[in-house]
Design a protein around this motif. Structure first.
Motif, PDB file in Angstrom:
ATOM      1  N   ALA A  66       0.827  -1.202   0.000  1.00  0.00           N
ATOM      2  CA  ALA A  66       0.000   0.000   0.000  1.00  0.00           C
ATOM      3  C   ALA A  66       0.866   1.258   0.000  1.00  0.00           C
ATOM      4  CB  ALA A  66      -0.928  -0.008   1.213  1.00  0.00           C
ATOM      5  N   HIS A  67       2.125   1.131   0.443  1.00  0.00           N
ATOM      6  CA  HIS A  67       3.056   2.267   0.448  1.00  0.00           C
ATOM      7  C   HIS A  67       3.684   2.494  -0.922  1.00  0.00           C
ATOM      8  CE1 HIS A  67       2.660   2.472   4.720  1.00  0.00           C
ATOM      9  NE2 HIS A  67       3.367   1.397   4.977  1.00  0.00           N
ATOM     10  N   GLY A  68       3.484   1.545  -1.841  1.00  0.00           N
ATOM     11  CA  GLY A  68       4.080   1.656  -3.176  1.00  0.00           C
ATOM     12  C   GLY A  68       5.000   0.479  -3.466  1.00  0.00           C
ATOM     13  N   ARG A  69       5.888   0.694  -4.414  1.00  0.00           N
ATOM     14  CA  ARG A  69       6.833  -0.348  -4.834  1.00  0.00           C
ATOM     15  C   ARG A  69       8.211  -0.020  -4.276  1.00  0.00           C
ATOM     16  NH1 ARG A  69       5.139  -3.270  -9.295  1.00  0.00           N
ATOM     17  NH2 ARG A  69       7.267  -3.442 -10.096  1.00  0.00           N
ATOM     18  N   THR A  70       8.830  -1.002  -3.636  1.00  0.00           N
ATOM     19  CA  THR A  70      10.170  -0.827  -3.099  1.00  0.00           C
ATOM     20  C   THR A  70      11.048  -1.963  -3.595  1.00  0.00           C
ATOM     21  OG1 THR A  70       9.311   0.200  -1.088  1.00  0.00           O
ATOM     22  CG2 THR A  70      11.565  -0.636  -1.000  1.00  0.00           C
ATOM     23  N   THR A  71      12.198  -1.609  -4.147  1.00  0.00           N
ATOM     24  CA  THR A  71      13.136  -2.632  -4.597  1.00  0.00           C
ATOM     25  C   THR A  71      14.110  -2.951  -3.474  1.00  0.00           C
ATOM     26  OG1 THR A  71      12.973  -1.887  -6.893  1.00  0.00           O
ATOM     27  CG2 THR A  71      14.902  -3.208  -6.312  1.00  0.00           C
ATOM     28  N   LEU A  72      14.205  -4.227  -3.177  1.00  0.00           N
ATOM     29  CA  LEU A  72      15.152  -4.726  -2.190  1.00  0.00           C
ATOM     30  C   LEU A  72      16.264  -5.457  -2.938  1.00  0.00           C
ATOM     31  CD1 LEU A  72      12.582  -6.333   0.263  1.00  0.00           C
ATOM     32  CD2 LEU A  72      13.674  -4.107   0.494  1.00  0.00           C
ATOM     33  N   THR A  73      17.461  -5.407  -2.403  1.00  0.00           N
ATOM     34  CA  THR A  73      18.578  -6.173  -2.948  1.00  0.00           C
ATOM     35  C   THR A  73      18.765  -7.368  -2.033  1.00  0.00           C
ATOM     36  OG1 THR A  73      19.604  -4.181  -3.808  1.00  0.00           O
ATOM     37  CG2 THR A  73      21.008  -6.118  -3.572  1.00  0.00           C
ATOM     38  N   VAL A  74      18.659  -8.568  -2.601  1.00  0.00           N
ATOM     39  CA  VAL A  74      18.749  -9.761  -1.770  1.00  0.00           C
ATOM     40  C   VAL A  74      19.856 -10.685  -2.246  1.00  0.00           C
ATOM     41  CG1 VAL A  74      16.316  -9.684  -1.109  1.00  0.00           C
ATOM     42  CG2 VAL A  74      16.989 -11.023  -3.098  1.00  0.00           C
ATOM     43  N   GLU A  75      20.527 -11.287  -1.286  1.00  0.00           N
ATOM     44  CA  GLU A  75      21.445 -12.372  -1.564  1.00  0.00           C
ATOM     45  C   GLU A  75      20.581 -13.622  -1.671  1.00  0.00           C
ATOM     46  OE1 GLU A  75      24.879 -12.610   1.159  1.00  0.00           O
ATOM     47  OE2 GLU A  75      24.181 -10.658   1.852  1.00  0.00           O
ATOM     48  N   LEU A  76      20.906 -14.484  -2.583  1.00  0.00           N
ATOM     49  CA  LEU A  76      20.132 -15.690  -2.800  1.00  0.00           C
ATOM     50  C   LEU A  76      20.797 -16.881  -2.116  1.00  0.00           C
ATOM     51  CD1 LEU A  76      17.698 -16.910  -4.210  1.00  0.00           C
ATOM     52  CD2 LEU A  76      19.194 -17.373  -6.148  1.00  0.00           C
ATOM     53  N   ALA A  77      20.030 -17.582  -1.308  1.00  0.00           N
ATOM     54  CA  ALA A  77      20.488 -18.828  -0.678  1.00  0.00           C
ATOM     55  C   ALA A  77      19.606 -19.939  -1.240  1.00  0.00           C
ATOM     56  CB  ALA A  77      20.369 -18.732   0.835  1.00  0.00           C
ATOM     57  N   ASP A  78      20.145 -20.656  -2.258  1.00  0.00           N
ATOM     58  CA  ASP A  78      19.308 -21.656  -2.915  1.00  0.00           C
ATOM     59  C   ASP A  78      19.927 -23.052  -2.944  1.00  0.00           C
ATOM     60  OD1 ASP A  78      21.264 -21.199  -4.798  1.00  0.00           O
ATOM     61  OD2 ASP A  78      19.886 -20.775  -6.442  1.00  0.00           O
ATOM     62  N   ASP A  79      20.957 -23.258  -2.135  1.00  0.00           N
ATOM     63  CA  ASP A  79      21.455 -24.625  -1.983  1.00  0.00           C
ATOM     64  C   ASP A  79      21.594 -24.899  -0.480  1.00  0.00           C
ATOM     65  OD1 ASP A  79      24.113 -24.114  -0.938  1.00  0.00           O
ATOM     66  OD2 ASP A  79      24.857 -23.814  -2.949  1.00  0.00           O
ATOM     67  N   PRO A  80      21.695 -26.167  -0.092  1.00  0.00           N
ATOM     68  CA  PRO A  80      21.692 -26.496   1.334  1.00  0.00           C
ATOM     69  C   PRO A  80      22.778 -25.796   2.147  1.00  0.00           C
ATOM     70  CG  PRO A  80      21.331 -28.476   0.037  1.00  0.00           C
ATOM     71  CD  PRO A  80      21.673 -27.374  -0.943  1.00  0.00           C
ATOM     72  N   THR A  81      23.968 -25.640   1.598  1.00  0.00           N
ATOM     73  CA  THR A  81      25.044 -24.987   2.340  1.00  0.00           C
ATOM     74  C   THR A  81      24.732 -23.515   2.574  1.00  0.00           C
ATOM     75  OG1 THR A  81      26.671 -26.526   1.443  1.00  0.00           O
ATOM     76  CG2 THR A  81      27.520 -24.448   2.330  1.00  0.00           C
ATOM     77  N   GLU A  82      24.275 -22.821   1.523  1.00  0.00           N
ATOM     78  CA  GLU A  82      23.936 -21.399   1.661  1.00  0.00           C
ATOM     79  C   GLU A  82      22.760 -21.214   2.604  1.00  0.00           C
ATOM     80  OE1 GLU A  82      23.246 -20.617  -2.438  1.00  0.00           O
ATOM     81  OE2 GLU A  82      25.363 -20.263  -2.875  1.00  0.00           O
ATOM     82  N   ARG A  83      21.747 -22.078   2.507  1.00  0.00           N
ATOM     83  CA  ARG A  83      20.586 -21.968   3.399  1.00  0.00           C
ATOM     84  C   ARG A  83      20.989 -22.251   4.841  1.00  0.00           C
ATOM     85  NH1 ARG A  83      17.850 -24.525  -1.035  1.00  0.00           N
ATOM     86  NH2 ARG A  83      18.000 -26.523   0.057  1.00  0.00           N
ATOM     87  N   ALA A  84      21.909 -23.184   5.052  1.00  0.00           N
ATOM     88  CA  ALA A  84      22.348 -23.497   6.411  1.00  0.00           C
ATOM     89  C   ALA A  84      23.106 -22.331   7.035  1.00  0.00           C
ATOM     90  CB  ALA A  84      23.219 -24.748   6.406  1.00  0.00           C
ATOM     91  N   ARG A  85      23.917 -21.640   6.241  1.00  0.00           N
ATOM     92  CA  ARG A  85      24.706 -20.507   6.744  1.00  0.00           C
ATOM     93  C   ARG A  85      23.829 -19.292   6.972  1.00  0.00           C
ATOM     94  NH1 ARG A  85      27.549 -19.595   2.560  1.00  0.00           N
ATOM     95  NH2 ARG A  85      28.892 -21.370   2.946  1.00  0.00           N
ATOM     96  N   GLY A  86      22.972 -18.997   5.993  1.00  0.00           N
ATOM     97  CA  GLY A  86      22.071 -17.856   6.124  1.00  0.00           C
ATOM     98  C   GLY A  86      22.781 -16.584   6.541  1.00  0.00           C
ATOM     99  N   LEU A  87      22.204 -15.883   7.478  1.00  0.00           N
ATOM    100  CA  LEU A  87      22.780 -14.622   7.966  1.00  0.00           C
ATOM    101  C   LEU A  87      23.486 -14.786   9.307  1.00  0.00           C
ATOM    102  CD1 LEU A  87      19.924 -12.158   6.925  1.00  0.00           C
ATOM    103  CD2 LEU A  87      22.178 -12.426   5.880  1.00  0.00           C
ATOM    104  N   MET A  88      23.813 -16.018   9.656  1.00  0.00           N
ATOM    105  CA  MET A  88      24.523 -16.236  10.923  1.00  0.00           C
ATOM    106  C   MET A  88      25.831 -15.456  10.935  1.00  0.00           C
ATOM    107  SD  MET A  88      24.197 -20.170  12.004  1.00  0.00           S
ATOM    108  CE  MET A  88      22.758 -20.793  12.815  1.00  0.00           C
ATOM    109  N   PHE A  89      26.158 -14.978  12.094  1.00  0.00           N
ATOM    110  CA  PHE A  89      27.406 -14.262  12.382  1.00  0.00           C
ATOM    111  C   PHE A  89      27.467 -12.867  11.761  1.00  0.00           C
ATOM    112  CE2 PHE A  89      28.341 -18.843  12.383  1.00  0.00           C
ATOM    113  CZ  PHE A  89      28.625 -18.992  13.731  1.00  0.00           C
ATOM    114  N   ARG A  90      26.456 -12.473  11.006  1.00  0.00           N
ATOM    115  CA  ARG A  90      26.446 -11.125  10.429  1.00  0.00           C
ATOM    116  C   ARG A  90      26.108 -10.125  11.534  1.00  0.00           C
ATOM    117  NH1 ARG A  90      24.967 -10.884   4.663  1.00  0.00           N
ATOM    118  NH2 ARG A  90      25.792 -12.824   3.820  1.00  0.00           N
TER     119      ARG A  90
END
Length: 142
Positions: free
Chosen positions: A26-50
Motif C-alpha cells: 500500500a506504500h508503493g513499490r520498493t526494490t530490495l537487494t537480496v542475496e540468494l540462498a538456494d542450496d543447502p550450504t547457503e541456506r544453512a549458513r544464512g545470515l549467521m554471524f552477520r
C-alpha cells in the motif's frame, strides 16, 4: 517439516550473488537487494554471524519446492524480520523482530517456497504484511 538452520562458520563461505526483489505494498513499490540462498550450504549458513545488514537488503532462501519450513536464530546477532512467501510471490506470514541467538523454531505456518530475511523493522517500515506481493524472476506469474 523442513528445517532451515541458518549457519556455518563466521565469515566462511563464498559471497552470494545479489538479486533485485520488488515489494508491492500500500506504500508503493520498493526494490530490495537480496542475496540468494538456494542450496543447502547457503541456506544453512544464512545470515549467521552477520553483525550488520544494509537498509533494504536481505537474504532470500529459495527451497526450490513448496513445503512447511522453520527457521531459528542460533548464532545470528541481528534481529530480523522473517517473511514467508509462496511460490507466486504472495506473503503468507511475517514474523517481525526475531530474537538474536534464539534456538526457538519459527515456523512458516503454511507451505512456502521462499523465506526473506531483512533487518528488523523493515517489514513494518515498508508495509509488508500477509497478502503483500513480491515480484522477481524467481516467482511464478499468477
Amino acid at each position: 517439516m523442513a528445517l532451515a538452520l541458518a549457519a556455518l562458520a563466521p565469515g566462511g563461505g563464498v559471497a552470494l550473488a545479489d538479486e533485485p526483489l520488488v515489494a508491492v505494498t500500500a506504500h508503493g513499490r520498493t526494490t530490495l537487494t537480496v542475496e540468494l540462498a538456494d542450496d543447502p550450504t547457503e541456506r544453512a549458513r544464512g545470515l549467521m554471524f552477520r553483525e550488520a545488514l544494509p537498509a533494504d537488503h536481505g537474504m532470500l532462501f529459495d527451497f526450490g519446492t513448496t513445503a512447511d519450513v522453520a527457521f531459528w536464530m542460533k548464532n545470528t546477532p541481528l534481529s530480523l524480520d522473517m517473511i514467508f512467501i509462496r511460490e507466486d510471490g504472495e506473503v503468507v506470514r511475517v514474523v517481525p523482530n526475531t530474537v538474536p541467538y534464539s534456538t526457538t523454531e519459527i515456523p512458516s505456518g503454511a507451505p512456502v517456497r521462499f523465506v526473506l530475511e531483512v533487518e528488523a523493522g523493515t517489514a513494518r517500515r515498508l508495509g509488508i504484511t500477509a497478502g503483500t506481493r513480491f515480484e522477481g524472476e524467481r516467482f511464478l506469474k499468477p
